[in-house]
Design an enzyme around this catalytic site. Structure first.
Site, PDB file in Angstrom:
ATOM      1  N   CYS A  79      -3.833  10.748   0.713  1.00  0.00           N
ATOM      2  CA  CYS A  79      -2.992   9.555   0.499  1.00  0.00           C
ATOM      3  C   CYS A  79      -1.579   9.914   0.068  1.00  0.00           C
ATOM      4  O   CYS A  79      -0.602   9.601   0.729  1.00  0.00           O
ATOM      5  CB  CYS A  79      -3.598   8.696  -0.605  1.00  0.00           C
ATOM      6  SG  CYS A  79      -5.237   8.135  -0.308  1.00  0.00           S
ATOM      7  N   LYS A  86       0.825  -1.216   0.000  1.00  0.00           N
ATOM      8  CA  LYS A  86       0.000   0.000   0.000  1.00  0.00           C
ATOM      9  C   LYS A  86       0.855   1.259   0.000  1.00  0.00           C
ATOM     10  O   LYS A  86       0.654   2.182  -0.797  1.00  0.00           O
ATOM     11  CB  LYS A  86      -0.907   0.010   1.233  1.00  0.00           C
ATOM     12  CG  LYS A  86      -1.631   1.316   1.481  1.00  0.00           C
ATOM     13  CD  LYS A  86      -2.676   1.624   0.436  1.00  0.00           C
ATOM     14  CE  LYS A  86      -3.308   2.974   0.734  1.00  0.00           C
ATOM     15  NZ  LYS A  86      -4.408   3.298  -0.154  1.00  0.00           N
TER      16      LYS A  86
HETATM   17  N1  SAJ Z   1      -1.548  14.930  -9.356  1.00  0.00           N
HETATM   18  C1  SAJ Z   1      -0.591  15.573 -10.151  1.00  0.00           C
HETATM   19  N2  SAJ Z   1      -0.153  14.943 -11.278  1.00  0.00           N
HETATM   20  C2  SAJ Z   1      -0.602  13.700 -11.627  1.00  0.00           C
HETATM   21  C3  SAJ Z   1      -1.553  13.056 -10.795  1.00  0.00           C
HETATM   22  C4  SAJ Z   1      -2.014  13.689  -9.667  1.00  0.00           C
HETATM   23  O1  SAJ Z   1      -0.166  16.694  -9.870  1.00  0.00           O
HETATM   24  O2  SAJ Z   1      -0.187  13.193 -12.659  1.00  0.00           O
HETATM   25  C5  SAJ Z   1      -2.008  15.595  -8.137  1.00  0.00           C
HETATM   26  C6  SAJ Z   1      -3.502  15.824  -8.094  1.00  0.00           C
HETATM   27  O3  SAJ Z   1      -3.836  17.085  -8.631  1.00  0.00           O
HETATM   28  C7  SAJ Z   1      -3.797  15.767  -6.598  1.00  0.00           C
HETATM   29  C8  SAJ Z   1      -2.768  14.781  -6.059  1.00  0.00           C
HETATM   30  O4  SAJ Z   1      -1.728  14.727  -7.042  1.00  0.00           O
HETATM   31  O5  SAJ Z   1      -3.594  17.020  -5.982  1.00  0.00           O
HETATM   32  C9  SAJ Z   1      -3.310  13.371  -5.824  1.00  0.00           C
HETATM   33  O6  SAJ Z   1      -4.000  13.012  -6.979  1.00  0.00           O
HETATM   34  P1  SAJ Z   1      -4.392  11.442  -7.268  1.00  0.00           P
HETATM   35  O7  SAJ Z   1      -4.870  11.393  -8.675  1.00  0.00           O
HETATM   36  O8  SAJ Z   1      -3.283  10.567  -6.871  1.00  0.00           O
HETATM   37  O9  SAJ Z   1      -5.692  11.187  -6.386  1.00  0.00           O
HETATM   38  P2  SAJ Z   1      -5.832  10.652  -4.897  1.00  0.00           P
HETATM   39  O10 SAJ Z   1      -5.091  11.489  -3.919  1.00  0.00           O
HETATM   40  O11 SAJ Z   1      -7.285  10.458  -4.697  1.00  0.00           O
HETATM   41  O12 SAJ Z   1      -5.086   9.229  -4.945  1.00  0.00           O
HETATM   42  C10 SAJ Z   1      -5.857   8.081  -4.933  1.00  0.00           C
HETATM   43  C11 SAJ Z   1      -4.935   6.976  -4.450  1.00  0.00           C
HETATM   44  N3  SAJ Z   1      -5.752   5.839  -4.154  1.00  0.00           N
HETATM   45  C12 SAJ Z   1      -5.582   5.210  -2.942  1.00  0.00           C
HETATM   46  O13 SAJ Z   1      -4.771   5.546  -2.112  1.00  0.00           O
HETATM   47  C13 SAJ Z   1      -6.455   4.047  -2.700  1.00  0.00           C
HETATM   48  C14 SAJ Z   1      -3.912   6.606  -5.498  1.00  0.00           C
HETATM   49  O14 SAJ Z   1      -3.284   5.377  -5.126  1.00  0.00           O
HETATM   50  C15 SAJ Z   1      -4.540   6.419  -6.848  1.00  0.00           C
HETATM   51  O15 SAJ Z   1      -3.509   6.159  -7.801  1.00  0.00           O
HETATM   52  C16 SAJ Z   1      -5.284   7.683  -7.239  1.00  0.00           C
HETATM   53  O16 SAJ Z   1      -6.338   7.860  -6.267  1.00  0.00           O
HETATM   54  C17 SAJ Z   1      -5.901   7.555  -8.632  1.00  0.00           C
HETATM   55  O17 SAJ Z   1      -5.203   6.970  -9.484  1.00  0.00           O
HETATM   56  O18 SAJ Z   1      -7.002   8.105  -8.810  1.00  0.00           O
END
Ligand code: SAJ
Length: 434
Positions: A272, A218
C-alpha cells in the site's frame, strides 16, 4: 433493475452478489456477505485458489483471525461458491471488483487486471447490475477507465460505484467489519444503495460521496502515512548528524499536542504505502499542479535501506568481502508478507558492493533456518524487521558465532546499553548520541 428494487433486495438479502478477485481483500469480503445470508459467487483466475475455497479452505497464508473458520462456514452453507468462469456472474445483481492495481517502474498504475476483469464482466453482466470497484485506483480512474470500458459493451444500463478498502494484513476480517468505508456513487441515489449494501457487513460509519472523493480518500490516507514516515526518517538522519538520539527526541516531541511523530526505520515496504502516493501524484500528471512533497517523501523512504548500507560501511570500513546477516525480510514485524521488502533492496545493494549476505526471517519459509548458524563468520548483523523473536536473542551465542560483533539496529528494537555490556558494537539508526 430499478434502484428501488435493488435496494429492497439488499434489505432482504436476496440480492445475488459476485466478487471478482479472491485475494486478501476479495475473499474476506465475499465471505462476510455470504455469512450475512447473501448468495455470493467469487471469481478468480487462479484455479488452485478456487479449488481450495470450494473445499472450504482459506488459501490466504499468515495469521488472519476468524478467516479460515468463516470460509469453512459459508462454503458449507452453500452461500459462497468460487469459480474461474465469468459466466457465473451473469445473474448477479451486485458485482464487487477486488483485483490488483500495481504501478510500473515509472510509477504509473497498470490496470491490466482491472481492465481484463471489466471486459469479462461487461460481456455477461445483466442490465441494472450495480458494479463496485474496491481496488485502490488513481483518482480519475472511475471516470476515465472504468465507466468507458463498461459503457462500450453495455451502454447506460448499469449502476457504478467505488468503495476503497482499509484492510491490513493480520486484521482482514476485523477491519472490514469495524473500519468506516467511503462509498462513491455515479449518483447520490447509487451512493445511497451502496451505503445500504455495506451497512449489511460494516459496523462502522459508511460515508456517501462521489467517485473522485472516494478515490482521493484512499490514496490520500496512505500518502499521508508515507509523508509522516518520511518526516520521521529525515529527523533521524538529522539526529545522526547532530550526535543526538532521535528516539528520545521523538518521545519528547510527542508530548506536544498534535505531534504524533511516527517511527524512523530501515525502510517502508508493503503493497500500500509505497504505491498509493504514486497513484495520487499520477492523478494530476500533466495538470497545473506542482506535486513536490509526495515524490520527495517517497525518495526519503525508499532510500532508507541505502542508509543502513552506509551505517554498515562506515562501521566496517566498507563491506566488500564481508559477510552480513540481515535479520528480517518481511516488510512488517511478525508478518510473512515480503511485498516491496526493504531488505530485498538492501540485499541488492550489499551484493553490488561485493558483500556476502545471509538472511534470516522466522516467518518467511525461504529464510527461517537457524539464525546462529547463519551468523557464523559474519562481520555484522542488521536488524531490518522488528519481529518479536529478535527482541530476546541469545546474544552471547550470537556473539560467539560472529567474526566481528557489530549490530545495526534499524528498528530501535534492542537495548543499547545492554548490548554494549554484552560486548557488541551497536549502531542504532537515528541515534548517534554518546
Ligand atoms: N513503517 C515505518 N514507520 C512507521 C510506520 C510504518 O517505517 O511509523 C514502515 C513499516 O515498517 C512497513 C511500512 O512502513 O515497512 C508500512 O507499514 P504500515 O504500518 O503502514 O503497514 P501496511 O503497509 O500494512 O499499511 C496498512 C495500510 N492499510 C491500508 O491500506 C488499508 C495503512 O493505511 C494503515 O495505516 C496501516 O496498514 C496500519 O496502520 O497498520
Amino acid at each position: 433493475m430499478p434502484l428501488a428494487d435493488l435496494k429492497q433486495q439488499i434489505a432482504d438479502r436476496s440480492a445475488r452478489i459476485g466478487v471478482i478477485g479472491l485475494g486478501y481483500v476479495g475473499l474476506p469480503v465475499a465471505a462476510l456477505f455470504a455469512q450475512k445470508g447473501f448468495d455470493v459467487v467469487g471469481i478468480d483466475i487462479n484455479d488452485e485458489r478456487v479449488e481450495k475455497i470450494n473445499q472450504g479452505i482459506s488459501p490466504i497464508e499468515g495469521k488472519e483471525p476468524g478467516l479460515a473458520e468463516l470460509i469453512a462456514e459459508v462454503v458449507a452453507s452453500g452461500k459462497l461458491k468460487a469459480a474461474t468462469d465469468y459466466s457465473f456472474l451473469k445473474d448477479r445483481d451486485v458485482v464487487l471488483i477486488d483485483v490488483e492495481t500495481p504501478v510500473n517502474d515509472e510509477h504509473i498504475p497498470e490496470y491490466h487486471a482491472l481492465k481484463e476483469a471489466l471486459k469479462s464482466l461487461a460481456a455477461i453482466m445483466k442490465p441494472g447490475v450495480l458494479v463496485i470497484v474496491e481496488s485502490t485506483i488513481m483518482p480519475g480512474t472511475m471516470q476515465n477507465v472504468v465507466q468507458p470500458l463498461l459503457e462500450m459493451k453495455c451502454g447506460e444500463g448499469f449502476y457504478l460505484g467505488n468503495c476503497p478498502e482499509r484492510v491490513m494484513p493480520g486484521k482482514l476480517i476485523r477491519n472490514l467489519r469495524l473500519m468506516s468505508r467511503v462509498v462513491g456513487g455515479d449518483s447520490p441515489a447509487t451512493a445511497g444503495v451502496m451505503k445500504l449494501l455495506y451497512q449489511q457487513v460494516v459496523e462502522a460509519e459508511v460515508d456517501e460521496a462521489d467517485w473522485i472523493t472516494a478515490e482521493l480518500v484512499k490514496t490520500v490516507e496512505n500518502t499521508y502515512r508515507d509523508v509522516q514516515i518520511a518526516f520521521a526518517n529525515e529527523v533521524a538522519l538529522i539526529c545522526e548528524a547532530m550526535g543526538a538520539d532521535v528516539w528520545r527526541v521523538r518521545e519528547l516531541v510527542r508530548k506536544s499536542p498534535g505531534r504524533e511523530m511516527l517511527l524512523p526505520g530501515a525502510g517502508v515496504g508493503g503493497h500500500c504505502i509505497p504505491k498509493d502516493p504514486w497513484l495520487l501524484a499520477s492523478a494530476v500528471r500533466g495538470l497545473e499542479v506542482d506535486v513536490r512533497l509526495i515524490p520527495a517523501a517517497r525518495a526519503v523512504n525508499s532510500e532508507m535501506p541505502r542508509h543502513v548500507l552506509q551505517l554498515l560501511k562506515d562501521s566496517l570500513g566498507g563491506v566488500k568481502g564481508k559477510k552480513i546477516l540481515l535479520l528480517g525480510y518481511a516488510y512488517l514485524e511478525n508478518s510473512d508478507d515480503t511485498r516491496n521488502s526493504p531488505s530485498d533492496y538492501l540485499l541488492r545493494l550489499l551484493k553490488e558492493e561485493g558483500a556476502e549476505v545471509a538472511i534470516h526471517d522466522p516467518y518467511v519459509e525461504q529464510f527461517n533456518g537457524d539464525l546462529y548458524a547463519l551468523a557464523e563468520g559474519c562481520q555484522a548483523a542488521a536488524l531490518m524487521t522488528a519481529h518479536s523473536e529478535y527482541k530476546a536473542l541469545n546474544f552471547a551465542k550470537l556473539k560467539s558465532q560472529m567474526k566481528h560483533p557489530l549490530l545495526v539496529d534499524g528498528r530501535n528494537l534492542w537495548d543499547k546499553a545492554a548490548l554494549k555490556t554484552a560486548g557488541f558494537e551497536l549502531v542504532r539508526l537515528g541515534d548517534f548520541s554518546a
